[in-house]
Design an enzyme around this catalytic site. Structure first.
Site, PDB file in Angstrom:
ATOM      1  N   ASN A   1       0.575  52.176 -32.639  1.00 36.29           N
ATOM      2  CA  ASN A   1       0.459  50.892 -33.176  1.00 36.29           C
ATOM      3  C   ASN A   1       0.100  50.994 -34.802  1.00 36.29           C
ATOM      4  O   ASN A   1      -0.097  49.894 -35.283  1.00 36.29           O
ATOM      5  CB  ASN A   1      -0.333  50.053 -32.218  1.00 36.29           C
ATOM      6  CG  ASN A   1      -1.584  50.475 -32.172  1.00 36.29           C
ATOM      7  OD1 ASN A   1      -2.133  51.753 -31.968  1.00 36.29           O
ATOM      8  ND2 ASN A   1      -2.611  49.675 -31.740  1.00 36.29           N
ATOM      9  N   HIS A   2      -0.720  51.961 -34.867  1.00 36.15           N
ATOM     10  CA  HIS A   2      -1.166  52.028 -36.292  1.00 36.15           C
ATOM     11  C   HIS A   2      -0.131  52.742 -37.421  1.00 36.15           C
ATOM     12  O   HIS A   2      -0.541  52.647 -38.531  1.00 36.15           O
ATOM     13  CB  HIS A   2      -2.289  53.161 -36.442  1.00 36.15           C
ATOM     14  CG  HIS A   2      -3.599  52.609 -35.694  1.00 36.15           C
ATOM     15  ND1 HIS A   2      -4.694  51.930 -36.607  1.00 36.15           N
ATOM     16  CD2 HIS A   2      -4.092  52.080 -34.306  1.00 36.15           C
ATOM     17  CE1 HIS A   2      -5.834  51.321 -35.772  1.00 36.15           C
ATOM     18  NE2 HIS A   2      -4.998  51.603 -34.682  1.00 36.15           N
TER      19      HIS A   2
ATOM     20  N   HIS B   1       2.802  56.105 -26.510  1.00 41.25           N
ATOM     21  CA  HIS B   1       1.413  55.728 -27.245  1.00 41.25           C
ATOM     22  C   HIS B   1       0.902  54.566 -26.249  1.00 41.25           C
ATOM     23  O   HIS B   1      -0.263  54.451 -25.908  1.00 41.25           O
ATOM     24  CB  HIS B   1       1.635  55.319 -28.556  1.00 41.25           C
ATOM     25  CG  HIS B   1       0.187  54.902 -29.252  1.00 41.25           C
ATOM     26  ND1 HIS B   1      -0.161  53.532 -29.002  1.00 41.25           N
ATOM     27  CD2 HIS B   1      -0.581  55.551 -29.846  1.00 41.25           C
ATOM     28  CE1 HIS B   1      -1.267  53.524 -29.764  1.00 41.25           C
ATOM     29  NE2 HIS B   1      -1.459  54.760 -30.184  1.00 41.25           N
TER      30      HIS B   1
END
Length: 101
Positions: free
Chosen positions: A3-4, A52
């Protein structure tokens, strides 16, 4: 890919500023292009899927569903089935309760 690896998180957590300080904003754009090409998940030895995020909101998600996901930035406002899968793959965190947190 997690998500980053997207524009909003890169700006919010200072990666954009760091890249701009060391290089320029065009370099940050190249990072975002590369992030979109990273795989969403991988399967190891036809046995384990590594991803993830956590579980998907939709039941019965198959690898073939994930293989069809767009190579794009995650857009949580897009409620299409494919974008919801992408959002869940990148953002879904474990929690104690049943269902979506």
């Amino acid at each position: 890919r997690g998500n980053h690896e997207n524009t909003d998180m890169g700006v919010y957590y200072g990666f954009f500023d760091e890249v701009q300080r060391k290089y320029n904003s065009a370099m940050f754009s190249l990072f975002t292009e590369v992030w979109c090409q990273l795989p969403i998940c991988t399967v190891v030895d036809n046995w384990a899927m590594v991803i993830h995020g956590g579980l998907f909101r939709a039941p019965d998600v198959r690898l073939s569903d994930l293989e069809c996901l767009p190579r794009a930035e995650c857009n949580a406002m897009d409620t299409s089935f494919q974008m919801r899968l992408l959002t869940d793959a990148l953002w879904s965190d474990p929690h104690d309760g049943l269902g979506v947190s």
